[in-house]
Design an enzyme around this catalytic site. Structure first.
Site: not given
Length: 471
Positions: A32, A137, A365
Site C-alpha cells: 500500500h 487508503d 506484483s
C-alpha cells in the site's frame, strides 16, 4: 503517465495548480505504501504540491524501498511525519494454516491514533490553499474524518486492489449476490484475512462515507466489465471514479545497478524464472524445501528471493535467516541465484532474460508483471491474492496456477506442482502461448498509460476535477 517529468502541459499551467494541495494517507503495509507513493509522483508531475502523511517509521520505509520510480520525482514529494505511538513488532510466525500476516496488526492499530495530528495538518493547509484534497487508503479511512469539518477540503479513496477483487469484496460487505459466477465460487474474503483485520475494516465506514470518489489502480482496457459493476448506481451511488493504472512506470529505474544483473545479462532471452512471494509471506520450512527441490528438478534457470516476511517495524532488530536445504546452492551452481534481502523486482521483471514470475499475486506484483509482459506462475497466499490469481490465470490468461484456489484451499503445494509450473511456463508450448498473451497485454497497458491512452486520460480527468473552480 509514462514520463513523470513531462506531466500534462495544459494542466500544469491552467488552472492554477498552486492553489491546490494534496495529502496522501497510506495504509502502513509495504504494498500500500508503494502504490500510494507511485500515485504521489504522478499527481506531483502535474505541478501540484503533494504531502505524503504517515508515521515516521512508515514514511522512512516508503522512501527506502522506492521501486522503479525516478529519485528526482520522489524528491518532490513532501513527507509529513505524523506523531504516532510506539507499537509491538513481533516476528512473523510461519503458520501454514493461516498465511495472513497478523503480526502486523499492532502497527495498524497504532495508526488509528494519527487522526488528530492529521486533522491539524489538514486544517493548516486549508488556510493556505483554495482546496485541500485528501487521498486515503480505504483501510485507513477513519483518519480523515475531519474532512467533514473543513469547508475547502474533500477526500477520495485510492483502491490498491484489482477491480475484480473489489467487486467481490464490496458485494460481500453489502450482502449482495455477485453477478460473476467464478467469484461466487471463491471463498469469502473474510476467510483470507484475520478476524482482527475484518473488524478493523469495519471501523473505516465513517471515513469512507465522507469521500467524494474513488481512484483505482487498474486499467479500463483490461478490467472494464468489473469497473462497470463498481460504477453502477446500485454500488457506487453518485460517486465518481477514475481508473488510472497501472501506476508502475513501464521503464523501471534505479539509482544503482544490483549485482543480480551481472548474472542476468549472461542468460538467454526469457529463460529465467523469478520467484518471490512478497513482503508479507512467511514460508514454512516445508514450503522452502518444496520450492528448492521444485526449482532444482525443473532444470530451469532461476532467481529466488529468500527472505523473512516484514515485521511491523522493518528497522527493528534482525530478520530471521531462512535456511535452505543442505547443499542446495552448491548443487545449483551457476544455474540459479538466491537473493537474500531486498531485490529490485520491477527491474528484474523488465530484464529481457526474465521469462516467468512465480508470485503470490499481490496487486503490486501483478501490475508490475503485466506491464513488463512477464507471465505468472500463481501461488496466492492470503487477502486479495487468491482473487488476483484467478484474474491472472483464468480471466486474462497471462499466467498458470501453481495451486488452484477454490474449494480445495487446504491443498498443499508439492515439489511436483512447483516443478510442473516452472517447466510449463518457461519451457513448453503452453507457456509460450501464455507469454505471448502477456506481451500483448503489456502493449495494451503501456498504451493506456501513455499520452492519449485510457488511463492517462482518466488521470487527466481526475486532475481537472480536483483543480476545478466551483464559482
Amino acid at each position: 503517465m509514462g514520463s513523470l517529468t513531462n506531466g500534462n502541459t495544459n494542466l500544469q499551467t491552467s488552472p492554477r495548480n498552486d492553489e491546490i494541495s494534496v495529502i496522501m494517507v497510506p495504509f502502513p503495509a509495504q504494498g500500500h505504501l508503494n502504490q500510494m507513493l507511485q500515485l504521489s509522483c504522478h499527481i506531483s508531475s502535474y505541478g501540484i504540491p503533494v504531502h505524503y502523511a504517515g508515521s515516521a517509521v512508515f514514511n522512512r520505509q516508503a522512501r527506502l524501498r522506492v521501486n522503479a520510480l525516478n529519485p528526482t520525482d520522489v524528491d518532490k514529494i513532501n513527507f509529513q511525519d505524523l506523531s504516532s505511538p510506539s507499537f509491538a513488532s513481533p516476528p512473523p510466525v510461519p503458520d501454514p494454516s493461516k498465511k495472513f500476516p497478523g503480526h502486523l496488526q499492532p502497527a495498524w492499530d497504532a495508526a488509528m491514533s494519527m487522526a488528530e495530528p492529521l486533522g491539524d495538518f489538514m486544517r493548516s493547509l486549508a488556510l493556505k490553499y483554495r482546496r485541500v484534497v485528501i487521498i486515503h487508503d480505504p483501510l485507513i479511512a477513519s483518519l480523515v474524518k475531519d474532512v467533514a469539518t473543513i469547508p475547502n477540503a474533500e477526500s477520495y479513496a485510492f483502491v490498491c486492489i484489482s477491480a475484480y477483487c473489489q467487486v467481490k469484496f464490496l458485494l460481500e460487505m453489502m450482502g449482495r449476490t455477485c453477478p460473476i459466477p467464478r467469484l461466487r465460487e471463491l471463498p469469502p474474503i473474510a476467510t483470507t484475512i484475520s478476524d482482527d483485520l475484518f473488524y478493523f475494516i469495519g471501523l473505516q465506514d465513517e471515513g469512507m462515507s465522507l469521500r467524494s470518489g474513488d481512484i483505482i489502480n487498474t486499467c479500463r482496457s483490461i478490467e472494464g466489465p468489473f469497473l462497470e459493476i463498481l460504477e453502477s448506481k446500485e454500488v457506487a451511488g453518485d460517486l465518481k471514479s477514475w481508473a488510472i493504472g497501472p501506476l508502475i512506470p513501464a521503464t523501471a529505474k534505479s539509482e544503482s545497478r544490483h549485482e543480480i544483473f551481472k548474472w542476468l545479462d549472461k542468460q538467454a532471452a526469457r529463460s529465467v524464472i523469478f520467484a518471490t512471494f512478497g513482503t508479507t509471506t512467511t514460508l514454512t520450512k516445508q514450503e522452502v524445501e518444496v520450492i528448492a527441490e521444485g526449482l532444482e528438478r525443473s532444470g530451469q534457470k532461476f532467481i529466488w528471493v529468500v527472505r523473512e516476511a516484514d515485521k511491523a517495524n522493518v528497522f527493528e532488530g534482525e530478520a530471521r535467516r531462512v535456511e535452505l536445504p543442505a547443499g542446495f546452492e552448491e548443487r545449483i551452481g551457476e544455474r540459479g541465484v538466491v537473493v537474500r534481502g531486498w531485490a529490485p523486482q520491477p527491474e528484474i521483471l523488465a530484464h529481457p532474460s526474465t521469462g516467468g514470475f512465480m508470485s503470490h499475486c499481490g496487486w503490486n506484483s501483478c501490475n508490475e508483471s503485466m506491464k513488463m509482459g512477464v507471465p505468472i506462475a500463481a501461488w496466492p497466499m492470503h487477502s486479495d491474492q487468491p482473487t488476483n490469481a484467478v484474474l491472472v490465470t483464468e480471466v486474462l490468461r497471462v499466467g498458470l496456477p501453481v495451486r488452484k484456489w477454490g474449494a480445495e484451499t487446504g491443498e498443499v503445494v508439492t515439489v511436483e506442482m512447483v516443478e510442473d509450473a516452472v517447466r510449463r511456463l518457461i519451457a513448453s508450448d503452453e507457456g509460450g502461448e501464455v507469454r505471448k498473451r502477456a506481451e500483448e497485454l503489456a502493449a495494451v497497458l503501456r498504451g493506456a498509460t501513455e499520452e492519449g491512452g485510457a488511463s492517462r486520460l482518466e488521470m487527466d480527468s481526475f486532475i481537472a476535477h480536483i483543480t476545478r473552480r466551483d464559482d
